[in-house]
Structure formats: C-alpha cells, structure tokens
Scaffold this motif. Sequence first.
Motif, PDB file in Angstrom:
ATOM      1  N   TYR A 139       8.053 -68.267  -8.907  1.00 56.55           N
ATOM      2  CA  TYR A 139       8.428 -67.459 -10.065  1.00 56.55           C
ATOM      3  C   TYR A 139       7.479 -67.742 -11.228  1.00 56.55           C
ATOM      4  O   TYR A 139       7.085 -68.879 -11.457  1.00 56.55           O
ATOM      5  N   ALA A 140       7.130 -66.701 -11.975  1.00 57.96           N
ATOM      6  CA  ALA A 140       6.188 -66.810 -13.090  1.00 57.96           C
ATOM      7  C   ALA A 140       6.917 -67.240 -14.369  1.00 57.96           C
ATOM      8  O   ALA A 140       7.081 -66.458 -15.306  1.00 57.96           O
ATOM      9  N   ILE A 141       7.343 -68.484 -14.392  1.00 58.09           N
ATOM     10  CA  ILE A 141       7.989 -69.048 -15.583  1.00 58.09           C
ATOM     11  C   ILE A 141       6.876 -69.699 -16.397  1.00 58.09           C
ATOM     12  O   ILE A 141       6.376 -70.760 -16.034  1.00 58.09           O
ATOM     13  N   ASP A 142       6.464 -69.039 -17.477  1.00 59.85           N
ATOM     14  CA  ASP A 142       5.320 -69.559 -18.215  1.00 59.85           C
ATOM     15  C   ASP A 142       5.476 -69.487 -19.736  1.00 59.85           C
ATOM     16  O   ASP A 142       4.626 -69.990 -20.464  1.00 59.85           O
ATOM     17  N   LYS A 143       6.548 -68.906 -20.213  1.00 61.44           N
ATOM     18  CA  LYS A 143       6.755 -68.787 -21.655  1.00 61.44           C
ATOM     19  C   LYS A 143       7.959 -69.621 -22.085  1.00 61.44           C
ATOM     20  O   LYS A 143       8.974 -69.663 -21.379  1.00 61.44           O
ATOM     21  N   PRO A 144       7.855 -70.261 -23.245  1.00 63.98           N
ATOM     22  CA  PRO A 144       9.017 -71.000 -23.753  1.00 63.98           C
ATOM     23  C   PRO A 144      10.184 -70.037 -24.000  1.00 63.98           C
ATOM     24  O   PRO A 144      10.019 -69.010 -24.651  1.00 63.98           O
ATOM     25  N   ALA A 145      11.337 -70.361 -23.424  1.00 60.53           N
ATOM     26  CA  ALA A 145      12.529 -69.520 -23.576  1.00 60.53           C
ATOM     27  C   ALA A 145      13.693 -70.199 -22.883  1.00 60.53           C
ATOM     28  O   ALA A 145      13.518 -71.191 -22.164  1.00 60.53           O
ATOM     29  N   LYS A 146      14.862 -69.630 -23.080  1.00 64.28           N
ATOM     30  CA  LYS A 146      16.039 -70.047 -22.315  1.00 64.28           C
ATOM     31  C   LYS A 146      16.150 -69.086 -21.139  1.00 64.28           C
ATOM     32  O   LYS A 146      16.109 -67.868 -21.314  1.00 64.28           O
ATOM     33  N   TYR A 147      16.288 -69.647 -19.929  1.00 64.56           N
ATOM     34  CA  TYR A 147      16.353 -68.850 -18.713  1.00 64.56           C
ATOM     35  C   TYR A 147      17.687 -69.070 -18.008  1.00 64.56           C
ATOM     36  O   TYR A 147      18.244 -70.163 -18.048  1.00 64.56           O
ATOM     37  N   THR A 148      18.146 -68.015 -17.344  1.00 65.09           N
ATOM     38  CA  THR A 148      19.360 -68.089 -16.531  1.00 65.09           C
ATOM     39  C   THR A 148      18.991 -67.756 -15.088  1.00 65.09           C
ATOM     40  O   THR A 148      18.294 -66.771 -14.834  1.00 65.09           O
ATOM     41  N   VAL A 149      19.465 -68.577 -14.168  1.00 68.88           N
ATOM     42  CA  VAL A 149      19.166 -68.433 -12.742  1.00 68.88           C
ATOM     43  C   VAL A 149      20.453 -68.050 -12.023  1.00 68.88           C
ATOM     44  O   VAL A 149      21.470 -68.743 -12.134  1.00 68.88           O
ATOM     45  N   THR A 150      20.403 -66.946 -11.270  1.00 70.70           N
ATOM     46  CA  THR A 150      21.563 -66.444 -10.533  1.00 70.70           C
ATOM     47  C   THR A 150      21.179 -66.246  -9.074  1.00 70.70           C
ATOM     48  O   THR A 150      20.119 -65.687  -8.777  1.00 70.70           O
TER      49      THR A 150
END
Length: 171
Positions: A139-150
């Motif tokens: 997964y392209a997780i590359d920016k600061p943020a809050k993420y939710t995984v489902t």
Amino acid sequence: MKNYQILAIALLALSSCGVRSGSQTADQADSSKSLTDTAATPKILVAEMTMKDTIKAGDSVLLKFTVKNNKADTARFCKWHTPFEPLMSKYLDIKDENGKEVNYKGAMAKRIMPPPADSYIILKANDSLSVNADLLKAYAIDKPAKYTVTYNSTGISGLTVKKSVSFVYIK
C-alpha cells in the motif's frame, strides 16, 4: 410428436445433472464431522487486527492479524485474502481521515475456485494463530495522516473482522 418426446427426454436428463448422490466415502464422512468449514459457518472463527497507534515514516507499518477459534470443534479458514499468505490481493481498505483511499500497489492473484485443500489453515479448538504484515509492501502509505484499516474479504476467507484499526503516520 417426436419433437416433444426428444424435448421431454432432454429435460429429464438435464434435471438429473444437479442431483447429488447420497453416498459418501468413510473419509468424507469423517472429515465433515471433525472439521467445520468457516465459509459455511463464519461465526466459529473470530479475527481481529491490531497495530501501533503512531508510526514514524521509515518504520514498518505492521498489522497484527489474529484468528481465534473459541469453540470446541476444529475449524478451518481459507488463507487467501488474509495476511497468512504473501500480499497477493487487496484484502484491506485503507483510508485517510478525509476518506481518500490509499492506492494498492501489490500483486493481484487470479484464483481457481473452489480453493484447493492446501489453501486452508486448520485451527484446533480454543486455539489462535497470529501473523504480522507490513502494509508498506503493498500500500502507498507515504503522507502524514491518520489512517483507518478495514478488512474487506470475508467472502473469500470466511473470517469476519468486526473492528477496523487506526494509526497516525508521522514524519
């Protein structure tokens, strides 16, 4: 009249194609008694996801995926579309706090149906099994943020994950 007879015979032959024989081998009968297929009864196995609340850029984004069999019977689940196989499909939906979905960059496996026997993992009664998956590998997780995984693949694996997990990705 002859055409009606041919039609009647053809309909009779076709209707008998779906009829299953009531006979089973001793092995089939024994395996159906001792092993519950979670695709038919998904409530036997409980799956949950956990991960760190905050993850720094450059660190692995590890998701711990645990399957628990809280019943007195042995059960099985299909490992396809779970972290129990290498990332071969998009079995998770990952969204940032604005609802924007993270791009999946991993492999997409084509499957034969029904899954072969070696695609299943057997879990003994009152036992559990865990595995970690690094989400950055697919997964392209590359920016600061809050993420939710489902988890989105109950239909394939037979597992239900009731709660999503969230993490904050920081620089």
